[in-house]
Design a protein around this motif. Structure first.
Motif, PDB file in Angstrom:
ATOM      1  N   LEU A 189       0.957  -1.542  -0.422  1.00 30.88           N
ATOM      2  CA  LEU A 189      -0.272   0.040  -0.003  1.00 30.88           C
ATOM      3  C   LEU A 189       1.089   1.882  -0.127  1.00 30.88           C
ATOM      4  O   LEU A 189       0.179   1.982  -0.576  1.00 30.88           O
ATOM      5  CB  LEU A 189      -0.866  -0.141   0.618  1.00 30.88           C
ATOM      6  CG  LEU A 189      -2.183   1.816   1.222  1.00 30.88           C
ATOM      7  CD1 LEU A 189      -3.312   1.135   0.636  1.00 30.88           C
ATOM      8  CD2 LEU A 189      -2.734   1.507   2.781  1.00 30.88           C
ATOM      9  N   ILE A 190       2.399   1.314   0.443  1.00 33.51           N
ATOM     10  CA  ILE A 190       2.711   2.155   0.202  1.00 33.51           C
ATOM     11  C   ILE A 190       4.085   3.002   0.225  1.00 33.51           C
ATOM     12  O   ILE A 190       4.940   3.563  -0.104  1.00 33.51           O
ATOM     13  CB  ILE A 190       3.157   2.618   2.386  1.00 33.51           C
ATOM     14  CG1 ILE A 190       4.478   2.089   2.689  1.00 33.51           C
ATOM     15  CG2 ILE A 190       2.292   3.138   2.871  1.00 33.51           C
ATOM     16  CD1 ILE A 190       5.034   2.503   4.324  1.00 33.51           C
ATOM     17  N   GLY A 191       3.857   1.373  -1.176  1.00 26.02           N
ATOM     18  CA  GLY A 191       5.120   1.224  -1.573  1.00 26.02           C
ATOM     19  C   GLY A 191       6.255   0.984  -1.227  1.00 26.02           C
ATOM     20  O   GLY A 191       7.821   1.384  -2.538  1.00 26.02           O
ATOM     21  N   THR A 192       6.709   0.195  -0.372  1.00 31.18           N
ATOM     22  CA  THR A 192       8.073  -0.657   0.363  1.00 31.18           C
ATOM     23  C   THR A 192       7.755  -1.911   0.239  1.00 31.18           C
ATOM     24  O   THR A 192       6.789  -2.301  -0.284  1.00 31.18           O
ATOM     25  CB  THR A 192       8.083   0.519   1.432  1.00 31.18           C
ATOM     26  OG1 THR A 192       9.691   0.071   1.353  1.00 31.18           O
ATOM     27  CG2 THR A 192       7.022  -0.161   2.480  1.00 31.18           C
ATOM     28  N   SER A 193       9.054  -2.311   0.859  1.00 31.81           N
ATOM     29  CA  SER A 193       8.547  -3.672   1.069  1.00 31.81           C
ATOM     30  C   SER A 193       8.282  -4.891   2.335  1.00 31.81           C
ATOM     31  O   SER A 193       8.633  -3.564   3.356  1.00 31.81           O
ATOM     32  CB  SER A 193      10.448  -4.311   1.159  1.00 31.81           C
ATOM     33  OG  SER A 193      11.163  -3.567   1.939  1.00 31.81           O
ATOM     34  N   ARG A 194       8.371  -5.454   2.789  1.00 36.06           N
ATOM     35  CA  ARG A 194       8.519  -5.671   4.199  1.00 36.06           C
ATOM     36  C   ARG A 194       8.940  -5.476   4.441  1.00 36.06           C
ATOM     37  O   ARG A 194       8.679  -5.308   6.434  1.00 36.06           O
ATOM     38  CB  ARG A 194       7.521  -7.419   4.258  1.00 36.06           C
ATOM     39  CG  ARG A 194       7.026  -7.914   5.622  1.00 36.06           C
ATOM     40  CD  ARG A 194       6.935  -9.625   5.129  1.00 36.06           C
ATOM     41  NE  ARG A 194       6.477 -10.846   6.208  1.00 36.06           N
ATOM     42  CZ  ARG A 194       7.257 -10.601   7.361  1.00 36.06           C
ATOM     43  NH1 ARG A 194       8.399 -10.496   6.986  1.00 36.06           N
ATOM     44  NH2 ARG A 194       7.215 -11.492   8.244  1.00 36.06           N
ATOM     45  N   VAL A 195      10.178  -5.909   4.799  1.00 36.68           N
ATOM     46  CA  VAL A 195      11.541  -5.598   5.643  1.00 36.68           C
ATOM     47  C   VAL A 195      11.321  -4.088   5.975  1.00 36.68           C
ATOM     48  O   VAL A 195      11.413  -3.934   6.996  1.00 36.68           O
ATOM     49  CB  VAL A 195      12.769  -5.885   4.544  1.00 36.68           C
ATOM     50  CG1 VAL A 195      14.073  -5.584   6.179  1.00 36.68           C
ATOM     51  CG2 VAL A 195      13.136  -7.678   4.556  1.00 36.68           C
ATOM     52  N   THR A 196      11.090  -2.983   5.281  1.00 33.81           N
ATOM     53  CA  THR A 196      10.790  -1.572   5.870  1.00 33.81           C
ATOM     54  C   THR A 196       9.896  -1.451   6.647  1.00 33.81           C
ATOM     55  O   THR A 196      10.176  -0.669   7.278  1.00 33.81           O
ATOM     56  CB  THR A 196      11.355  -0.683   3.796  1.00 33.81           C
ATOM     57  OG1 THR A 196      11.868  -0.605   3.502  1.00 33.81           O
ATOM     58  CG2 THR A 196      11.039   1.091   5.188  1.00 33.81           C
ATOM     59  N   VAL A 197       8.835  -2.077   6.008  1.00 33.63           N
ATOM     60  CA  VAL A 197       7.982  -1.981   7.457  1.00 33.63           C
ATOM     61  C   VAL A 197       8.011  -2.027   8.903  1.00 33.63           C
ATOM     62  O   VAL A 197       7.787  -1.032  10.031  1.00 33.63           O
ATOM     63  CB  VAL A 197       6.190  -3.137   6.240  1.00 33.63           C
ATOM     64  CG1 VAL A 197       5.066  -2.462   7.693  1.00 33.63           C
ATOM     65  CG2 VAL A 197       5.775  -1.835   5.239  1.00 33.63           C
ATOM     66  N   ASN A 198       8.643  -3.520   8.429  1.00 33.94           N
ATOM     67  CA  ASN A 198       8.452  -3.983  10.000  1.00 33.94           C
ATOM     68  C   ASN A 198      10.391  -3.181  10.237  1.00 33.94           C
ATOM     69  O   ASN A 198       9.852  -2.939  12.387  1.00 33.94           O
ATOM     70  CB  ASN A 198       9.591  -5.684   9.853  1.00 33.94           C
ATOM     71  CG  ASN A 198       8.053  -6.017  10.213  1.00 33.94           C
ATOM     72  OD1 ASN A 198       7.329  -5.961  10.968  1.00 33.94           O
ATOM     73  ND2 ASN A 198       8.544  -7.161   9.111  1.00 33.94           N
TER      74      ASN A 198
END
Length: 228
Positions: A129-138
Protein backbone atom coordinates in the motif's frame (compact mmCIF):
# COMPACT_ATOMS: atom_id res chain seq x y z
CA UNK A 1 35.62 14.34 83.14
CA UNK A 2 32.61 14.16 85.36
CA UNK A 3 30.13 11.34 85.00
CA UNK A 4 26.73 12.60 83.79
CA UNK A 5 24.32 13.13 86.61
CA UNK A 6 21.20 10.99 86.58
CA UNK A 7 18.05 11.82 88.43
CA UNK A 8 17.52 9.76 91.58
CA UNK A 9 14.15 8.56 90.35
CA UNK A 10 12.97 6.56 87.36
CA UNK A 11 10.19 7.89 85.19
CA UNK A 12 7.84 5.23 83.81
CA UNK A 13 6.48 5.92 80.32
CA UNK A 14 4.23 3.91 78.09
CA UNK A 15 4.65 3.88 74.30
CA UNK A 16 2.98 1.39 71.93
CA UNK A 17 2.00 -0.66 74.93
CA UNK A 18 5.57 -1.15 76.19
CA UNK A 19 6.68 0.28 79.52
CA UNK A 20 10.00 2.18 79.40
CA UNK A 21 12.29 3.94 81.82
CA UNK A 22 13.97 7.24 81.08
CA UNK A 23 17.01 8.92 82.53
CA UNK A 24 18.09 12.53 82.59
CA UNK A 25 21.38 14.27 81.91
CA UNK A 26 21.99 17.94 82.62
CA UNK A 27 22.33 20.25 79.64
CA UNK A 28 25.86 21.43 80.47
CA UNK A 29 27.18 17.87 80.02
CA UNK A 30 26.97 18.03 76.21
CA UNK A 31 29.76 15.50 75.62
CA UNK A 32 28.05 12.90 77.80
CA UNK A 33 24.67 13.56 76.18
CA UNK A 34 26.09 13.07 72.70
CA UNK A 35 27.71 9.81 73.81
CA UNK A 36 24.44 8.46 75.22
CA UNK A 37 22.53 9.61 72.13
CA UNK A 38 24.98 7.77 69.86
CA UNK A 39 24.73 4.65 72.03
CA UNK A 40 20.93 4.68 71.76
CA UNK A 41 21.14 5.14 68.00
CA UNK A 42 23.48 2.17 67.60
CA UNK A 43 21.28 0.11 69.91
CA UNK A 44 18.22 0.98 67.79
CA UNK A 45 19.95 -0.17 64.60
CA UNK A 46 21.00 -3.48 66.15
CA UNK A 47 17.56 -4.10 67.66
CA UNK A 48 15.73 -3.30 64.43
CA UNK A 49 17.89 -5.70 62.45
CA UNK A 50 17.37 -8.44 65.02
CA UNK A 51 13.57 -8.26 65.26
CA UNK A 52 12.88 -7.28 61.65
CA UNK A 53 10.70 -4.22 62.17
CA UNK A 54 10.74 -0.67 63.49
CA UNK A 55 12.05 0.46 66.85
CA UNK A 56 12.27 3.90 68.42
CA UNK A 57 13.70 5.95 71.23
CA UNK A 58 12.69 9.45 72.23
CA UNK A 59 14.71 12.56 73.06
CA UNK A 60 13.04 15.33 75.05
CA UNK A 61 14.60 18.70 75.85
CA UNK A 62 13.21 20.80 78.69
CA UNK A 63 14.99 24.18 78.78
CA UNK A 64 13.07 25.21 81.86
CA UNK A 65 14.38 22.26 83.85
CA UNK A 66 17.79 22.39 82.23
CA UNK A 67 17.68 18.70 81.39
CA UNK A 68 17.47 16.29 78.49
CA UNK A 69 15.67 12.95 78.57
CA UNK A 70 16.43 9.91 76.40
CA UNK A 71 14.17 6.87 76.60
CA UNK A 72 15.49 3.35 76.00
CA UNK A 73 14.94 1.69 72.63
CA UNK A 74 11.53 0.06 72.33
CA UNK A 75 9.80 -1.99 69.65
CA UNK A 76 7.22 -0.41 67.37
CA UNK A 77 4.59 -2.80 65.98
CA UNK A 78 3.67 -2.18 62.37
CA UNK A 79 0.59 0.00 62.03
CA UNK A 80 -0.66 -2.16 59.21
CA UNK A 81 -0.51 -5.22 61.44
CA UNK A 82 -2.64 -3.53 64.08
CA UNK A 83 -5.11 -1.67 61.89
CA UNK A 84 -5.64 -4.10 59.05
CA UNK A 85 -5.29 -7.66 60.30
CA UNK A 86 -5.37 -10.24 57.53
CA UNK A 87 -6.07 -13.89 58.06
CA UNK A 88 -3.55 -15.95 56.09
CA UNK A 89 -5.30 -19.14 55.13
CA UNK A 90 -2.51 -20.28 52.85
CA UNK A 91 -5.07 -20.97 50.13
CA UNK A 92 -5.46 -19.04 46.85
CA UNK A 93 -8.61 -17.00 46.33
CA UNK A 94 -10.34 -19.17 43.75
CA UNK A 95 -12.97 -16.54 42.95
CA UNK A 96 -10.30 -13.92 42.31
CA UNK A 97 -8.28 -16.30 40.17
CA UNK A 98 -11.38 -17.13 38.15
CA UNK A 99 -12.21 -13.46 37.67
CA UNK A 100 -8.66 -12.71 36.49
CA UNK A 101 -8.75 -15.65 34.10
CA UNK A 102 -12.06 -14.42 32.64
CA UNK A 103 -10.63 -10.92 32.24
CA UNK A 104 -7.58 -12.25 30.43
CA UNK A 105 -9.77 -14.32 28.14
CA UNK A 106 -11.93 -11.29 27.32
CA UNK A 107 -8.77 -9.34 26.56
CA UNK A 108 -7.51 -12.03 24.19
CA UNK A 109 -10.86 -12.15 22.40
CA UNK A 110 -10.91 -8.37 22.03
CA UNK A 111 -7.38 -8.37 20.59
CA UNK A 112 -8.40 -11.09 18.14
CA UNK A 113 -11.42 -9.05 17.06
CA UNK A 114 -9.33 -5.91 16.53
CA UNK A 115 -6.57 -7.52 14.47
CA UNK A 116 -9.15 -9.41 12.38
CA UNK A 117 -10.83 -6.16 11.35
CA UNK A 118 -11.06 -5.10 7.72
CA UNK A 119 -8.94 -2.03 8.50
CA UNK A 120 -6.00 -4.17 9.58
CA UNK A 121 -3.38 -5.18 7.04
CA UNK A 122 -0.56 -7.68 7.13
CA UNK A 123 3.00 -6.40 6.78
CA UNK A 124 3.04 -7.52 3.14
CA UNK A 125 -0.25 -5.78 2.29
CA UNK A 126 0.71 -2.61 4.13
CA UNK A 127 4.11 -2.54 2.44
CA UNK A 128 2.41 -2.78 -0.96
CA UNK A 129 0.00 0.00 0.00
CA UNK A 130 2.77 2.47 0.84
CA UNK A 131 5.09 1.31 -1.94
CA UNK A 132 7.88 -0.33 0.04
CA UNK A 133 9.04 -3.76 1.20
CA UNK A 134 7.92 -5.92 4.12
CA UNK A 135 11.40 -5.60 5.63
CA UNK A 136 11.20 -1.81 5.52
CA UNK A 137 7.72 -1.83 7.07
CA UNK A 138 8.93 -3.91 9.99
CA UNK A 139 11.94 -1.62 10.43
CA UNK A 140 9.60 1.38 10.50
CA UNK A 141 7.39 -0.41 13.02
CA UNK A 142 10.33 -1.03 15.33
CA UNK A 143 11.34 2.63 15.16
CA UNK A 144 7.78 3.85 15.74
CA UNK A 145 7.39 5.41 12.28
CA UNK A 146 4.37 3.21 11.59
CA UNK A 147 1.85 1.61 13.93
CA UNK A 148 1.90 -2.17 13.99
CA UNK A 149 0.07 -4.05 16.74
CA UNK A 150 0.90 -7.60 17.74
CA UNK A 151 -1.93 -10.01 17.04
CA UNK A 152 -0.09 -13.06 18.37
CA UNK A 153 -1.35 -15.81 16.04
CA UNK A 154 -1.91 -13.40 13.17
CA UNK A 155 1.39 -11.60 13.65
CA UNK A 156 1.65 -7.83 13.41
CA UNK A 157 -1.22 -5.94 11.84
CA UNK A 158 -1.06 -2.41 10.48
CA UNK A 159 -4.12 -0.10 10.59
CA UNK A 160 -4.79 1.30 7.14
CA UNK A 161 -6.11 4.52 8.70
CA UNK A 162 -2.66 5.58 9.94
CA UNK A 163 -1.99 7.15 6.54
CA UNK A 164 -2.50 10.84 5.85
CA UNK A 165 -4.21 12.29 2.79
CA UNK A 166 -1.00 11.83 0.81
CA UNK A 167 -0.85 8.13 1.64
CA UNK A 168 2.05 8.45 4.09
CA UNK A 169 2.09 7.42 7.78
CA UNK A 170 1.21 10.32 10.06
CA UNK A 171 4.29 12.32 10.91
CA UNK A 172 3.33 12.43 14.60
CA UNK A 173 3.57 8.65 15.04
CA UNK A 174 7.23 8.53 16.19
CA UNK A 175 6.55 11.18 18.84
CA UNK A 176 3.39 9.38 19.95
CA UNK A 177 5.29 6.13 20.39
CA UNK A 178 8.00 7.89 22.41
CA UNK A 179 5.49 9.73 24.59
CA UNK A 180 3.37 6.66 25.30
CA UNK A 181 6.22 4.40 26.31
CA UNK A 182 6.94 2.89 22.89
CA UNK A 183 3.86 0.73 23.32
CA UNK A 184 2.01 0.11 20.06
CA UNK A 185 -1.15 -0.86 21.89
CA UNK A 186 -1.01 2.34 23.95
CA UNK A 187 -0.73 4.36 20.73
CA UNK A 188 -3.61 2.40 19.21
CA UNK A 189 -5.86 3.00 22.23
CA UNK A 190 -4.97 6.68 22.24
CA UNK A 191 -5.81 7.09 18.57
CA UNK A 192 -9.18 5.32 18.69
CA UNK A 193 -10.34 6.93 21.97
CA UNK A 194 -12.04 10.28 22.48
CA UNK A 195 -10.21 12.83 24.62
CA UNK A 196 -11.47 15.86 26.48
CA UNK A 197 -8.18 17.61 25.71
CA UNK A 198 -9.06 17.23 22.02
CA UNK A 199 -12.59 18.59 22.47
CA UNK A 200 -14.04 15.10 22.39
CA UNK A 201 -12.25 14.08 19.20
CA UNK A 202 -10.32 10.86 18.87
CA UNK A 203 -6.59 11.14 18.47
CA UNK A 204 -7.00 9.83 14.93
CA UNK A 205 -9.58 12.43 13.99
CA UNK A 206 -7.38 15.22 15.30
CA UNK A 207 -4.44 13.93 13.23
CA UNK A 208 -6.65 13.73 10.16
CA UNK A 209 -7.51 17.40 10.73
CA UNK A 210 -3.82 18.29 10.93
CA UNK A 211 -3.91 19.18 14.63
CA UNK A 212 -0.64 17.43 15.48
CA UNK A 213 0.35 19.84 18.26
CA UNK A 214 -2.87 19.25 20.20
CA UNK A 215 -2.58 15.50 19.69
CA UNK A 216 0.94 15.41 21.13
CA UNK A 217 -0.09 17.63 24.05
CA UNK A 218 -3.02 15.31 24.79
CA UNK A 219 -0.72 12.28 24.63
CA UNK A 220 1.65 13.92 27.11
CA UNK A 221 -1.33 14.42 29.43
CA UNK A 222 -2.23 10.75 29.13
CA UNK A 223 1.37 9.77 29.88
CA UNK A 224 1.32 11.95 33.01
CA UNK A 225 -1.93 10.37 34.13
CA UNK A 226 -4.00 13.53 33.81
CA UNK A 227 -7.75 13.17 34.09
CA UNK A 228 -9.33 13.39 30.67
Amino acid sequence: MAVPKRSNHSEAASHAGVATLSFTTKLPAQAHFKKVLLERYQEAIARSRKIGHRVSFRVEVDPAAGAQTITPVEEQPSASDDMFPVEDTGKPDTELEAALAEARERGRKRVAEIVAGDDMLSAEAFAKLIGTSRVTVNAKRQSGQVLGIDGAKRGFRFPVWQLDKDGRPFGALPALHATLGNSAWAVYRFLVSRHGALDGRTGLRALQQGDDASVLAAAEGVARGDFD
